[in-house]
Structure formats: C-alpha cells, structure tokens
Enzyme design. Structure first.
Site, PDB file in Angstrom:
ATOM      1  N   THR A  39       0.837  -1.206   0.000  1.00  0.00           N
ATOM      2  CA  THR A  39       0.000   0.000   0.000  1.00  0.00           C
ATOM      3  C   THR A  39       0.869   1.253   0.000  1.00  0.00           C
ATOM      4  O   THR A  39       0.660   2.173  -0.795  1.00  0.00           O
ATOM      5  CB  THR A  39      -0.914   0.001   1.250  1.00  0.00           C
ATOM      6  OG1 THR A  39      -1.712  -1.174   1.211  1.00  0.00           O
ATOM      7  CG2 THR A  39      -1.815   1.217   1.288  1.00  0.00           C
ATOM      8  N   CYS A  40       1.863   1.288   0.859  1.00  0.00           N
ATOM      9  CA  CYS A  40       2.687   2.494   1.029  1.00  0.00           C
ATOM     10  C   CYS A  40       3.254   2.996  -0.309  1.00  0.00           C
ATOM     11  O   CYS A  40       3.045   4.144  -0.686  1.00  0.00           O
ATOM     12  CB  CYS A  40       3.821   2.185   2.010  1.00  0.00           C
ATOM     13  SG  CYS A  40       5.142   3.393   1.977  1.00  0.00           S
ATOM     14  N   GLY A 178     -14.803  11.421   6.694  1.00  0.00           N
ATOM     15  CA  GLY A 178     -13.712  10.999   7.579  1.00  0.00           C
ATOM     16  C   GLY A 178     -12.594  12.031   7.552  1.00  0.00           C
ATOM     17  O   GLY A 178     -11.884  12.139   6.560  1.00  0.00           O
ATOM     18  N   GLY A 179     -12.479  12.790   8.646  1.00  0.00           N
ATOM     19  CA  GLY A 179     -11.436  13.828   8.718  1.00  0.00           C
ATOM     20  C   GLY A 179     -10.210  13.318   9.449  1.00  0.00           C
ATOM     21  O   GLY A 179      -9.642  14.007  10.294  1.00  0.00           O
ATOM     22  N   VAL A 181      -6.344  11.081   8.848  1.00  0.00           N
ATOM     23  CA  VAL A 181      -5.109  11.409   8.124  1.00  0.00           C
ATOM     24  C   VAL A 181      -5.344  11.383   6.614  1.00  0.00           C
ATOM     25  O   VAL A 181      -5.004  12.343   5.907  1.00  0.00           O
ATOM     26  CB  VAL A 181      -3.987  10.415   8.517  1.00  0.00           C
ATOM     27  CG1 VAL A 181      -2.666  10.874   7.932  1.00  0.00           C
ATOM     28  CG2 VAL A 181      -3.885  10.299  10.014  1.00  0.00           C
ATOM     29  N   SER A 258     -12.974   7.833   3.738  1.00  0.00           N
ATOM     30  CA  SER A 258     -11.692   7.592   4.423  1.00  0.00           C
ATOM     31  C   SER A 258     -11.959   7.501   5.912  1.00  0.00           C
ATOM     32  O   SER A 258     -11.632   8.409   6.671  1.00  0.00           O
ATOM     33  CB  SER A 258     -10.708   8.716   4.099  1.00  0.00           C
ATOM     34  OG  SER A 258     -11.310   9.979   4.328  1.00  0.00           O
ATOM     35  N   HIS A 448      22.182  26.449  12.391  1.00  0.00           N
ATOM     36  CA  HIS A 448      21.449  27.718  12.231  1.00  0.00           C
ATOM     37  C   HIS A 448      21.694  28.244  10.823  1.00  0.00           C
ATOM     38  O   HIS A 448      22.813  28.173  10.334  1.00  0.00           O
ATOM     39  CB  HIS A 448      21.949  28.723  13.261  1.00  0.00           C
ATOM     40  CG  HIS A 448      21.335  30.077  13.084  1.00  0.00           C
ATOM     41  ND1 HIS A 448      20.058  30.372  13.516  1.00  0.00           N
ATOM     42  CD2 HIS A 448      21.819  31.201  12.491  1.00  0.00           C
ATOM     43  CE1 HIS A 448      19.787  31.625  13.212  1.00  0.00           C
ATOM     44  NE2 HIS A 448      20.825  32.151  12.579  1.00  0.00           N
TER      45      HIS A 448
HETATM   46  P1  NAD Z   1      -8.090   7.409  10.488  1.00  0.00           P
HETATM   47  O1  NAD Z   1      -8.407   6.442  11.534  1.00  0.00           O
HETATM   48  O2  NAD Z   1      -6.873   8.237  10.555  1.00  0.00           O
HETATM   49  O3  NAD Z   1      -9.306   8.465  10.331  1.00  0.00           O
HETATM   50  C1  NAD Z   1     -10.621   8.073  10.102  1.00  0.00           C
HETATM   51  C2  NAD Z   1     -11.517   9.225  10.516  1.00  0.00           C
HETATM   52  O4  NAD Z   1     -12.838   8.941  10.090  1.00  0.00           O
HETATM   53  C3  NAD Z   1     -11.577   9.448  12.025  1.00  0.00           C
HETATM   54  O5  NAD Z   1     -11.359  10.804  12.291  1.00  0.00           O
HETATM   55  C4  NAD Z   1     -12.994   8.993  12.397  1.00  0.00           C
HETATM   56  O6  NAD Z   1     -13.524   9.690  13.496  1.00  0.00           O
HETATM   57  C5  NAD Z   1     -13.750   9.305  11.123  1.00  0.00           C
HETATM   58  N1  NAD Z   1     -14.948   8.503  10.902  1.00  0.00           N
HETATM   59  C6  NAD Z   1     -15.125   7.191  11.124  1.00  0.00           C
HETATM   60  N2  NAD Z   1     -16.362   6.798  10.713  1.00  0.00           N
HETATM   61  C7  NAD Z   1     -16.972   7.906  10.207  1.00  0.00           C
HETATM   62  C8  NAD Z   1     -18.229   8.162   9.614  1.00  0.00           C
HETATM   63  N3  NAD Z   1     -19.123   7.179   9.428  1.00  0.00           N
HETATM   64  N4  NAD Z   1     -18.507   9.423   9.214  1.00  0.00           N
HETATM   65  C9  NAD Z   1     -17.609  10.416   9.367  1.00  0.00           C
HETATM   66  N5  NAD Z   1     -16.393  10.235   9.924  1.00  0.00           N
HETATM   67  C10 NAD Z   1     -16.071   8.989  10.336  1.00  0.00           C
HETATM   68  O7  NAD Z   1      -8.149   6.579   9.111  1.00  0.00           O
HETATM   69  P2  NAD Z   1      -7.737   6.982   7.648  1.00  0.00           P
HETATM   70  O8  NAD Z   1      -7.611   8.446   7.514  1.00  0.00           O
HETATM   71  O9  NAD Z   1      -8.704   6.271   6.767  1.00  0.00           O
HETATM   72  O10 NAD Z   1      -6.300   6.328   7.505  1.00  0.00           O
HETATM   73  C11 NAD Z   1      -6.123   4.903   7.612  1.00  0.00           C
HETATM   74  C12 NAD Z   1      -4.762   4.562   8.170  1.00  0.00           C
HETATM   75  O11 NAD Z   1      -3.746   4.957   7.265  1.00  0.00           O
HETATM   76  C13 NAD Z   1      -4.502   5.262   9.476  1.00  0.00           C
HETATM   77  O12 NAD Z   1      -3.981   4.345  10.400  1.00  0.00           O
HETATM   78  C14 NAD Z   1      -3.492   6.302   9.120  1.00  0.00           C
HETATM   79  O13 NAD Z   1      -2.610   6.596  10.196  1.00  0.00           O
HETATM   80  C15 NAD Z   1      -2.763   5.697   7.930  1.00  0.00           C
HETATM   81  N6  NAD Z   1      -2.241   6.781   7.084  1.00  0.00           N
HETATM   82  C16 NAD Z   1      -1.132   7.445   7.489  1.00  0.00           C
HETATM   83  C17 NAD Z   1      -0.657   8.499   6.735  1.00  0.00           C
HETATM   84  C18 NAD Z   1       0.562   9.251   7.185  1.00  0.00           C
HETATM   85  O14 NAD Z   1       1.289   8.742   8.012  1.00  0.00           O
HETATM   86  N7  NAD Z   1       0.806  10.462   6.717  1.00  0.00           N
HETATM   87  C19 NAD Z   1      -1.331   8.899   5.592  1.00  0.00           C
HETATM   88  C20 NAD Z   1      -2.471   8.217   5.227  1.00  0.00           C
HETATM   89  C21 NAD Z   1      -2.913   7.143   5.980  1.00  0.00           C
END
Ligand code: NAD
Length: 462
Positions: A39-40, A178-179, A181, A258, A448
């Site tokens: 995935t990454c 889904g707000g 990451v 998401s 610096h």
């Molecule tokens: P997440 O868990 O970070 O966020 C999901 C969000 O969706 C949460 O804020 C949650 O409250 C909200 N949510 C859940 N159900 C909902 C609904 N029915 N309606 C509205 N909001 C809802 O998951 P993600 O953003 O899908 O990411 C998945 C994984 O991938 C995570 O573990 C994340 O850390 C990883 N990821 C990491 C990076 C990075 O490191 N920069 C980037 C992308 C993804």
C-alpha cells in the site's frame, strides 16, 4: 527445498523482513499478489506525497506574490501530475526489487494462501506450487474500510483513496467522509488544486487522536481558506452524489470515504486458531502470534497502521527468528507521525489528553492528589522563533509544543505544526526514544538557521 522463512505480503513489513533475513544468509520466499512495496509505495504514502508535492508547487506559484515573485497565467496539468506519480512509484518499486535480488531471496508474484501448519513447518500454496518453510511472517496489510452506510456500496460516485489516486481527472467537487489522516491529506491535495472540498467528520474534531491545539491551528487555516469542515456530523445515507447527514445534505461529483482501514486476513483461513483481537492478529513484543513459528507484522496486527511501524516490527520479528542478541523490541511510545497537510503536522509521544487519561498503576502515582498521575509541564513557542521559518513561511505562525515530566524533566511528547516539521520530528523521536531529559537535550547543537532550532529553543527555556 525448505525455506527458513515464508513471508506473505511484499509491503514495508514484508520486504524489510525479506531483505534482512536473506542478507543474513537465510533462505526466504516472499509472496506478493499485486506489486512489491504494498500500500505504502503503490497506493498510499508515496503516490499521495508525490501528488501533494505537485499541488504544493502550483499553490506556491499562485501565492508567490508575498515573496516578491510575480506569476501570471499559472496553470497545471493534472494528468501529467498523475503520470509523474506513476513514474515515481515505478522507480521505487524497482528499488525494492533490487534490494531483494540476492541468492537467498525468492520473490513469487501471486496470491498465496496457507495450506497447513504444525510446530515444525508451514505449507503455503501459490498458483500451482507449494512452498515449505520453518517460519511464517504474515504481512498481509490492510484494506480500506467500507462503512455500512446505505447507498455507499456499488455507487460510482464513491471513491476510496486508491480510486482517488488512480483517477487521471480531477473531480469537479469533492466530499470527504472521515477527517482523519487520509481525509485531511486528500482535502489538502484537492483544495490546493482549486477543487471545492467538504470534509464530514463524525467526531467533535478532525484528526481526533492528535494534539488538539495543533489541530485547531490547521482547522482555522483550512476553514478560512474555504474548505468546508463539518464536525460532529454523521452520514446517514448516500443517494448518488448526495450525502445525507445529521447536519444537512451535501452534494459533490465524488465522495471519498476515508474512515479507517481494516486488517487483511486473506489467505489465512487455514490458521483458524490464530488469535485475533478487534480484527487484527494478536502479537507479543517480538511479533510472535499464539502459533509457534508464526509471526505477524504491519497493518495486519491492527496496532499502529504506519509504514515505519511495519518495517520496525519486521526488524523485531526477524531479529527474534534469528535469535539475535540483544533481542530487539519496538518502542511503541516513540513512534513519530506526520500528517502532510499544508502546513504539516508532526508529532511524537504522549499528548496532554493521553496524560490526563493515564490511570492509576500505569505509571508511578505522583505525590499530589490534584495532579495527573504523571505530573507534566507543557512548554510551547510559535515556530516564528526560528529565523528560517519567518523567512520561508510568510503569514504563518506555527507551533512547537513540548511535554515534559515535571519531576524528572524527561521529554515525553512533541507536537508541531509548521513547514517542514516532518523533517525534524526525528530529532524529537530520538529524544523520546532515548528518554532524554531537558538537560541532555540542551547539549545538542542544532544548525542555524533551520526551522528545527525552534525545538531546541522551547527546550532551552526550561
Ligand atoms: P483514520 O483512523 O486516521 O481516520 C478516520 C476518521 O474517520 C476518524 O477521524 C474517524 O472519526 C472518522 N470517521 C469514522 N467513521 C466515520 C463516519 N461514518 N462518518 C464520518 N467520519 C467517520 O483513518 P484513515 O484516515 O482512513 O487512515 C487509515 C490509516 O492509514 C490510518 O492508520 C493512518 O494513520 C494511515 N495513514 C497514514 C498516513 C501518514 O502517516 N501520513 C497517511 C495516510 C494514511
């Protein structure tokens, strides 16, 4: 031939394990059904960051006036950005192939499944062939979670992050459910390219697991910039392009879901006695499952779904299989995380919320009953304390917040917002991992002028 190690899944956990074990002279077979890098590399971190970088170039060009740069008629070619993303992915996947190109590593492209196992060996099938190994490392990763919201399934307006990354056309408008990451990184991408974005988050705040003072700065900036962010809002139904919520109805060309990811248990049916908790495979501190010689690493463990956690877990697992002394462990208290919004957010260690929720017995209780069990102090400065930040981040203030144990002055957490904090959060990770006190950290000299100096500046005031 009997392999020392069979690995299912060629993402950061799988390819790291294959590289270490094969370079240690052990015969390894690794199975991957799509593309090495998982995935990454293929549909996550790398393609997202590549597109985000393109969007940032455009955004900076259209906001260059404040730096005394006149730009006119700036435009972008999204299809070209997507093409470049594919080129970057191809290059990095080729790099992984190269790493695994040694006499002890066999890469098998195809969907593998466990046929049988006992305490001496595991048998794996892939295509017509069967493979025998002493140890198994499960690195099958995770899949996007599809919430059971009416109207989501089989709806062509619905995208997940993979479909969003694949599209060669920019959506006309976008609703992000889904707000977290993924949601906030895609909100950044589309907003910077001029697409109207609405984020719908069920919790009272976006990025609910992060330091909320840092998140509030992002929220204020994004709302002012015109991103519509609805919190405390639940999606009740989707009708075509329309999203029905507890807070009204919203419409967009596409709807990105998401709301998290779930461990992928594909090909593991034969391991019906493997212990699972909340959908992830349960592992001990050495990544061992409850089945002898069966290990798991990465998202499939359902712990922290980050590529850098996956690769570290793989190092620990292989170290245990090879009985390396001293045995390695993963320090879950010192895992940095970055959100590639603009400005970036970077964090390591405990938040104030974590500390306030620590229960008696988790840590030695403090002397005063009014205090949390770990009495802590919070010290913070705006990023503008760094000359380089002021020179490069016109109009931004940023924040660098350090949490220390009041008694020992040990650094327990660092939470930052401001570009490019993703690049120096590693210095904070080092401090948290090694249990540095403020006094020890003060002896480290930072170059610096760099933005990272702000970290030293906060600590120097203590
Ligand atoms: P997440 O868990 O970070 O966020 C999901 C969000 O969706 C949460 O804020 C949650 O409250 C909200 N949510 C859940 N159900 C909902 C609904 N029915 N309606 C509205 N909001 C809802 O998951 P993600 O953003 O899908 O990411 C998945 C994984 O991938 C995570 O573990 C994340 O850390 C990883 N990821 C990491 C990076 C990075 O490191 N920069 C980037 C992308 C993804």
């Amino acid at each position: 031939m009997k392999y020392f190690l069979a690995i299912i899944g060629g993402g950061p956990a799988g390819y790291t394990a294959a590289e270490i074990a094969s370079k240690a002279g052990k015969d390894v077979v690794i199975f991957e059904q799509n593309a090495l890098g998982g995935t990454c590399l293929n549909v996550g971190c790398i393609p997202t960051k590549t597109l985000l970088y393109g969007a940032k170039q455009y955004y900076n060009a259209t906001h260059a006036d404040k730096y005394g740069v006149k730009t006119e008629g700036v435009s972008f070619d999204y299809a070209k950005m997507v093409q470049r993303k594919m080129k970057v992915v191809r290059k990095l996947v080729a790099g992984i192939k190269q790493k695994l190109n040694n006499e002890h590593c066999t890469v098998v492209m195809g969907a593998a499944s466990v046929v049988s196992r006992n305490d001496e060996q595991v048998l794996i099938a892939c295509g017509e062939e069967q493979y025998e190994a002493e140890n198994l490392l499960i690195c099958t990763g995770s899949n996007n979670f599809v919430p059971p919201i009416p109207g989501v399934k089989d709806n062509p307006a619905i995208w997940d992050s993979t479909l969003a990354l694949d599209s060669k056309e920019l959506p006309q408008s976008m609703i992000i459910v889904g707000g977290g990451v993924i949601g906030m990184e895609f909100a950044t991408l589309y907003h910077e390219l001029g697409v109207p974005v609405t984020v719908i988050e069920a919790m009272p705040t976006i990025l609910p697991n992060l330091d909320q003072e840092v998140v509030a700065i992002l929220l204020e900036k994004y709302r002012k910039a015109g991103i519509q962010i609805l919190t405390d809002t639940k999606v009740t139904e989707v009708q075509g392009n329309k999203v029905l919520t507890t807070n009204g109805e919203y419409e967009a060309e596409h709807i990105l879901i998401s709301v998290g990811r779930r461990a992928n248990m594909q090909g593991l049916d034969a391991l019906n006695d493997i212990e699972i908790y909340r959908g992830g495979i349960v592992v001990d501190e050495f990544m061992r499952t409850n089945l002898k010689n069966v290990y798991a690493a990465g998202d499939v463990t359902g712990k922290i779904m980050l590529a850098h956690v996956a690769s570290r877990q793989a190092e620990v697992a292989v170290g245990r299989m090879l009985k390396q002394i001293p045995l390695q462990r993963i320090a879950y208290n010192a895992i940095p995380s970055v959100v590639y919004t603009n400005p970036e957010i970077a964090c390591i260690g405990l938040t104030e919320k974590d500390l306030n929720e620590i229960k008696e017995g988790d840590f030695a209780p403090s002397m005063s009953t009014d205090e949390p069990f770990v009495p802590y102090e919070v010290h913070k400065l705006p990023m503008t304390y760094s000359g380089r930040f002021v020179a490069e981040n016109e109009g931004e203030t940023g924040l660098c917040k350090v949490i220390v144990d009041k008694r020992s002055k040990t650094i327990m957490g660092v939470h930052m917002i401001g570009n490019p904090c993703s690049e120096f959060v590693a210095a904070a990770s080092f401090a948290v991992r090694m249990g540095y006190t403020v006094g020890e950290f003060k002896q480290v000299v930072f170059p610096h002028p760099t933005v990272g100096e702000v970290l030293r500046e906060v600590i120097a005031e203590l």
